[in-house]
Design a protein around this motif. Structure first.
Motif, PDB file in Angstrom:
ATOM      1  N   ALA A   1      -8.563  16.711  -5.228  1.00  0.00           N
ATOM      2  CA  ALA A   1      -9.686  15.966  -4.641  1.00  0.00           C
ATOM      3  C   ALA A   1     -10.226  14.955  -5.645  1.00  0.00           C
ATOM      4  O   ALA A   1     -10.813  15.332  -6.667  1.00  0.00           O
ATOM      5  CB  ALA A   1     -10.785  16.931  -4.224  1.00  0.00           C
ATOM      6  N   TRP A   2     -10.032  13.677  -5.364  1.00  0.00           N
ATOM      7  CA  TRP A   2     -10.494  12.607  -6.266  1.00  0.00           C
ATOM      8  C   TRP A   2     -11.933  12.250  -5.903  1.00  0.00           C
ATOM      9  O   TRP A   2     -12.188  11.726  -4.824  1.00  0.00           O
ATOM     10  CB  TRP A   2      -9.573  11.396  -6.159  1.00  0.00           C
ATOM     11  N   LEU A   3     -12.837  12.496  -6.864  1.00  0.00           N
ATOM     12  CA  LEU A   3     -14.269  12.336  -6.583  1.00  0.00           C
ATOM     13  C   LEU A   3     -14.979  11.643  -7.756  1.00  0.00           C
ATOM     14  O   LEU A   3     -14.530  11.759  -8.882  1.00  0.00           O
ATOM     15  CB  LEU A   3     -14.883  13.721  -6.358  1.00  0.00           C
TER      16      LEU A   3
ATOM     17  N   GLY B   1      -3.591   7.427   5.045  1.00  0.00           N
ATOM     18  CA  GLY B   1      -4.808   8.227   4.866  1.00  0.00           C
ATOM     19  C   GLY B   1      -5.390   8.198   3.460  1.00  0.00           C
ATOM     20  O   GLY B   1      -6.505   8.676   3.231  1.00  0.00           O
ATOM     21  N   ALA B   2      -4.661   7.660   2.503  1.00  0.00           N
ATOM     22  CA  ALA B   2      -5.103   7.723   1.105  1.00  0.00           C
ATOM     23  C   ALA B   2      -6.416   6.974   0.915  1.00  0.00           C
ATOM     24  O   ALA B   2      -6.661   5.939   1.538  1.00  0.00           O
ATOM     25  CB  ALA B   2      -4.030   7.141   0.193  1.00  0.00           C
ATOM     26  N   GLY B   3      -7.245   7.490   0.023  1.00  0.00           N
ATOM     27  CA  GLY B   3      -8.516   6.842  -0.279  1.00  0.00           C
ATOM     28  C   GLY B   3      -8.322   5.424  -0.784  1.00  0.00           C
ATOM     29  O   GLY B   3      -9.107   4.523  -0.476  1.00  0.00           O
ATOM     30  N   ILE B   4      -7.270   5.210  -1.538  1.00  0.00           N
ATOM     31  CA  ILE B   4      -7.033   3.887  -2.114  1.00  0.00           C
ATOM     32  C   ILE B   4      -6.757   2.858  -1.020  1.00  0.00           C
ATOM     33  O   ILE B   4      -6.972   1.660  -1.221  1.00  0.00           O
ATOM     34  CB  ILE B   4      -5.877   3.946  -3.152  1.00  0.00           C
ATOM     35  N   MET B   5      -6.335   3.310   0.152  1.00  0.00           N
ATOM     36  CA  MET B   5      -6.113   2.387   1.270  1.00  0.00           C
ATOM     37  C   MET B   5      -7.461   1.913   1.828  1.00  0.00           C
ATOM     38  O   MET B   5      -7.645   0.718   2.075  1.00  0.00           O
ATOM     39  CB  MET B   5      -5.272   3.056   2.357  1.00  0.00           C
TER      40      MET B   5
ATOM     41  N   ALA C   1       1.946  14.117  -1.304  1.00  0.00           N
ATOM     42  CA  ALA C   1       3.070  13.654  -2.132  1.00  0.00           C
ATOM     43  C   ALA C   1       2.724  12.414  -2.962  1.00  0.00           C
ATOM     44  O   ALA C   1       3.440  11.420  -2.948  1.00  0.00           O
ATOM     45  CB  ALA C   1       4.287  13.378  -1.259  1.00  0.00           C
ATOM     46  N   TRP C   2       1.587  12.472  -3.638  1.00  0.00           N
ATOM     47  CA  TRP C   2       1.268  11.466  -4.651  1.00  0.00           C
ATOM     48  C   TRP C   2       1.819  11.997  -5.964  1.00  0.00           C
ATOM     49  O   TRP C   2       1.748  13.216  -6.223  1.00  0.00           O
ATOM     50  CB  TRP C   2      -0.249  11.284  -4.774  1.00  0.00           C
ATOM     51  N   ASP C   3       2.329  11.119  -6.820  1.00  0.00           N
ATOM     52  CA  ASP C   3       2.989  11.579  -8.050  1.00  0.00           C
ATOM     53  C   ASP C   3       2.053  12.413  -8.923  1.00  0.00           C
ATOM     54  O   ASP C   3       2.480  13.385  -9.551  1.00  0.00           O
ATOM     55  CB  ASP C   3       3.516  10.379  -8.830  1.00  0.00           C
ATOM     56  N   THR C   4       0.776  12.011  -8.951  1.00  0.00           N
ATOM     57  CA  THR C   4      -0.207  12.777  -9.717  1.00  0.00           C
ATOM     58  C   THR C   4      -0.295  14.221  -9.214  1.00  0.00           C
ATOM     59  O   THR C   4      -0.327  15.173 -10.003  1.00  0.00           O
ATOM     60  CB  THR C   4      -1.602  12.113  -9.558  1.00  0.00           C
ATOM     61  N   GLU C   5      -0.342  14.385  -7.925  1.00  0.00           N
ATOM     62  CA  GLU C   5      -0.568  15.706  -7.321  1.00  0.00           C
ATOM     63  C   GLU C   5       0.697  16.553  -7.309  1.00  0.00           C
ATOM     64  O   GLU C   5       0.629  17.784  -7.392  1.00  0.00           O
ATOM     65  CB  GLU C   5      -1.122  15.526  -5.913  1.00  0.00           C
ATOM     66  N   ILE C   6       1.858  15.905  -7.225  1.00  0.00           N
ATOM     67  CA  ILE C   6       3.112  16.652  -7.347  1.00  0.00           C
ATOM     68  C   ILE C   6       3.131  17.321  -8.722  1.00  0.00           C
ATOM     69  O   ILE C   6       3.467  18.491  -8.867  1.00  0.00           O
ATOM     70  CB  ILE C   6       4.335  15.710  -7.151  1.00  0.00           C
TER      71      ILE C   6
ATOM     72  N   GLY D   1      -2.386   0.795  -6.936  1.00  0.00           N
ATOM     73  CA  GLY D   1      -1.912   1.661  -8.015  1.00  0.00           C
ATOM     74  C   GLY D   1      -3.020   2.531  -8.570  1.00  0.00           C
ATOM     75  O   GLY D   1      -4.207   2.277  -8.322  1.00  0.00           O
ATOM     76  N   TRP D   2      -2.633   3.564  -9.286  1.00  0.00           N
ATOM     77  CA  TRP D   2      -3.630   4.462  -9.853  1.00  0.00           C
ATOM     78  C   TRP D   2      -3.133   5.052 -11.165  1.00  0.00           C
ATOM     79  O   TRP D   2      -1.935   5.084 -11.434  1.00  0.00           O
ATOM     80  CB  TRP D   2      -3.999   5.574  -8.857  1.00  0.00           C
ATOM     81  N   ALA D   3      -4.078   5.465 -11.958  1.00  0.00           N
ATOM     82  CA  ALA D   3      -3.766   6.110 -13.232  1.00  0.00           C
ATOM     83  C   ALA D   3      -4.479   7.457 -13.268  1.00  0.00           C
ATOM     84  O   ALA D   3      -5.568   7.564 -12.727  1.00  0.00           O
ATOM     85  CB  ALA D   3      -4.244   5.235 -14.383  1.00  0.00           C
TER      86      ALA D   3
ATOM     87  N   LYS E   1      -8.201   6.289 -12.333  1.00  0.00           N
ATOM     88  CA  LYS E   1      -8.607   4.931 -11.966  1.00  0.00           C
ATOM     89  C   LYS E   1      -7.739   4.454 -10.819  1.00  0.00           C
ATOM     90  O   LYS E   1      -6.533   4.681 -10.813  1.00  0.00           O
ATOM     91  CB  LYS E   1      -8.428   4.036 -13.192  1.00  0.00           C
ATOM     92  N   ASN E   2      -8.340   3.794  -9.858  1.00  0.00           N
ATOM     93  CA  ASN E   2      -7.621   3.182  -8.731  1.00  0.00           C
ATOM     94  C   ASN E   2      -7.802   1.672  -8.776  1.00  0.00           C
ATOM     95  O   ASN E   2      -8.810   1.178  -9.274  1.00  0.00           O
ATOM     96  CB  ASN E   2      -8.203   3.656  -7.391  1.00  0.00           C
ATOM     97  N   GLY E   3      -6.876   0.941  -8.189  1.00  0.00           N
ATOM     98  CA  GLY E   3      -7.051  -0.501  -8.099  1.00  0.00           C
ATOM     99  C   GLY E   3      -5.807  -1.215  -7.633  1.00  0.00           C
ATOM    100  O   GLY E   3      -4.875  -0.596  -7.121  1.00  0.00           O
TER     101      GLY E   3
ATOM    102  N   GLY F   1       0.808  -1.216   0.000  1.00  0.00           N
ATOM    103  CA  GLY F   1       0.000   0.000   0.000  1.00  0.00           C
ATOM    104  C   GLY F   1       0.839   1.263   0.000  1.00  0.00           C
ATOM    105  O   GLY F   1       2.046   1.232  -0.253  1.00  0.00           O
ATOM    106  N   ILE F   2       0.173   2.392   0.300  1.00  0.00           N
ATOM    107  CA  ILE F   2       0.853   3.705   0.332  1.00  0.00           C
ATOM    108  C   ILE F   2       0.556   4.397   1.663  1.00  0.00           C
ATOM    109  O   ILE F   2       0.404   3.725   2.676  1.00  0.00           O
ATOM    110  CB  ILE F   2       0.481   4.566  -0.898  1.00  0.00           C
ATOM    111  N   GLU F   3       0.431   5.716   1.655  1.00  0.00           N
ATOM    112  CA  GLU F   3       0.161   6.475   2.877  1.00  0.00           C
ATOM    113  C   GLU F   3      -1.170   6.022   3.491  1.00  0.00           C
ATOM    114  O   GLU F   3      -2.169   5.886   2.777  1.00  0.00           O
ATOM    115  CB  GLU F   3       0.070   7.983   2.584  1.00  0.00           C
TER     116      GLU F   3
ATOM    117  N   SER G   1     -15.600   8.963  -5.505  1.00  0.00           N
ATOM    118  CA  SER G   1     -15.417   7.925  -4.476  1.00  0.00           C
ATOM    119  C   SER G   1     -14.186   8.078  -3.589  1.00  0.00           C
ATOM    120  O   SER G   1     -14.300   8.020  -2.363  1.00  0.00           O
ATOM    121  CB  SER G   1     -15.425   6.516  -5.085  1.00  0.00           C
ATOM    122  N   THR G   2     -13.013   8.265  -4.193  1.00  0.00           N
ATOM    123  CA  THR G   2     -11.768   8.138  -3.416  1.00  0.00           C
ATOM    124  C   THR G   2     -11.750   9.014  -2.157  1.00  0.00           C
ATOM    125  O   THR G   2     -11.370   8.562  -1.087  1.00  0.00           O
ATOM    126  CB  THR G   2     -10.550   8.461  -4.307  1.00  0.00           C
ATOM    127  N   HIS G   3     -12.162  10.256  -2.295  1.00  0.00           N
ATOM    128  CA  HIS G   3     -12.115  11.181  -1.151  1.00  0.00           C
ATOM    129  C   HIS G   3     -13.500  11.534  -0.623  1.00  0.00           C
ATOM    130  O   HIS G   3     -13.703  12.608  -0.059  1.00  0.00           O
ATOM    131  CB  HIS G   3     -11.326  12.444  -1.536  1.00  0.00           C
ATOM    132  N   LYS G   4     -14.462  10.633  -0.807  1.00  0.00           N
ATOM    133  CA  LYS G   4     -15.841  10.995  -0.469  1.00  0.00           C
ATOM    134  C   LYS G   4     -16.031  11.290   1.018  1.00  0.00           C
ATOM    135  O   LYS G   4     -16.819  12.154   1.367  1.00  0.00           O
ATOM    136  CB  LYS G   4     -16.834   9.950  -0.981  1.00  0.00           C
TER     137      LYS G   4
END
Ligand code: PBE
Length: 267
Positions: free
Chosen positions: A221-223, A21-25, A174-179, A68-70, A249-251, A17-19, A225-228
């Motif tokens: 803000a990923w919406l 607090g991340a929604g993907i967790m 510090a997610w690569d997308t957001e950086i 992972g995410w795209a 996309k997350n998964g 996994g990652i951080e 679902s991810t940050h709902k």
């Protein structure tokens, strides 16, 4: 099954996994329940550590399962696949929203307009991410992309009043997308007369900071679902400027060389 060759045995029943607090967790914890993967563990860490473990496994052709995410540079760097998610634990394709504090429109109308008009495509974001991955400083990668995409950037700044050196505080995780996205929009604001400060925070404080007005905004803000959960908690205290990117996309992600295709194969 638990025989010696099962995929679980080969990866020690670990999902990287990652951080925390991340929604993907939370989505992955939900997947573990939804697919009844009771022997499996989700390892907490960071996005950078996850990427390092993926790289190490990939170089050695070892099995590995990561959250992972795209968009993400990893898909153009390695041959990877998302595991199918027939139970929809990770939700559908999403948008990334820009969210600012109440009062920003009045205090810095030009910055507000630019943030409001900011929108780009997954392929744009991937370019910046890949440049950073190759070692370019994020601020420089942002500049490179802006230079090559004047027309697009012109749409974001159209009609925006120039700043007078006011400070705009943007927060990001510090997610690569957001950086990538935060550096690009930060640089555009800078080029339009603002002094921009970027602060890296955790996901909870990112939403809380915009909601309590201690920072000006974020593009992360990923919406829906991810940050709902965060969105639900803070929606009355923020200004949602809508989507800046469609098609995330997350998964669970694995190398192509692995012989599994669905989260169901982990059972
Ligand atoms: N992510 C990248 C974040 C949103 C952006 C998918 C790692 C998350 O899971 O919260």
């Amino acid at each position: 099954d638990k025989n010696g060759n099962s995929i679980g045995t080969r990866v020690d029943y670990q999902i990287i996994g990652i951080e925390p607090g991340a929604g993907i967790m939370s989505q992955t914890k939900k997947a573990i329940k939804d697919y009844q993967l009771k022997d499996w563990q989700l390892q907490e860490g960071s996005s950078a550590a996850m990427a390092a473990e993926l790289d190490k496994a990939y170089q050695n052709k070892k099995p590995i399962i990561v959250t992972g995410w795209a968009p993400h540079w990893m898909f153009s760097t390695y041959d990877l696949k998302f595991l199918k998610d027939p139970k929809d634990s990770y939700g559908a394709v999403e948008d990334i929203h820009t969210i600012v504090r109440k009062g920003l429109e009045k205090d810095a109308p030009g910055a507000y307009t630019i943030l409001d008009q900011f929108t780009w495509k997954p392929a744009d974001m991937e370019k910046v991410m890949l440049d950073i991955k190759k070692g370019t400083d994020p601020a420089k990668a942002a500049e490179n992309w802006i230079k090559a995409n004047g027309e697009k950037v012109g749409q974001w700044t159209k009609g925006a009043q120039a700043g007078n050196g006011e400070t705009v505080n943007l927060v990001y995780v510090a997610w690569d997308t957001e950086i990538a996205s935060t550096n690009v929009i930060g640089k555009v604001l800078e080029q339009n007369g603002y002094k921009v400060k970027l602060s890296q925070v955790e996901v909870g404080p990112m939403f809380a900071g915009v909601a309590n007005g201690s920072v000006d905004g974020m593009v992360a803000a990923w919406l829906p679902s991810t940050h709902k959960e965060f969105y639900k908690q803070y929606k009355n205290d923020i200004v949602d400027l809508g989507s800046n990117l469609h098609g995330t996309k997350n998964g669970l992600v694995v190398p192509e060389y692995m012989d599994i295709n669905s989260i169901e194969d982990l059972k």
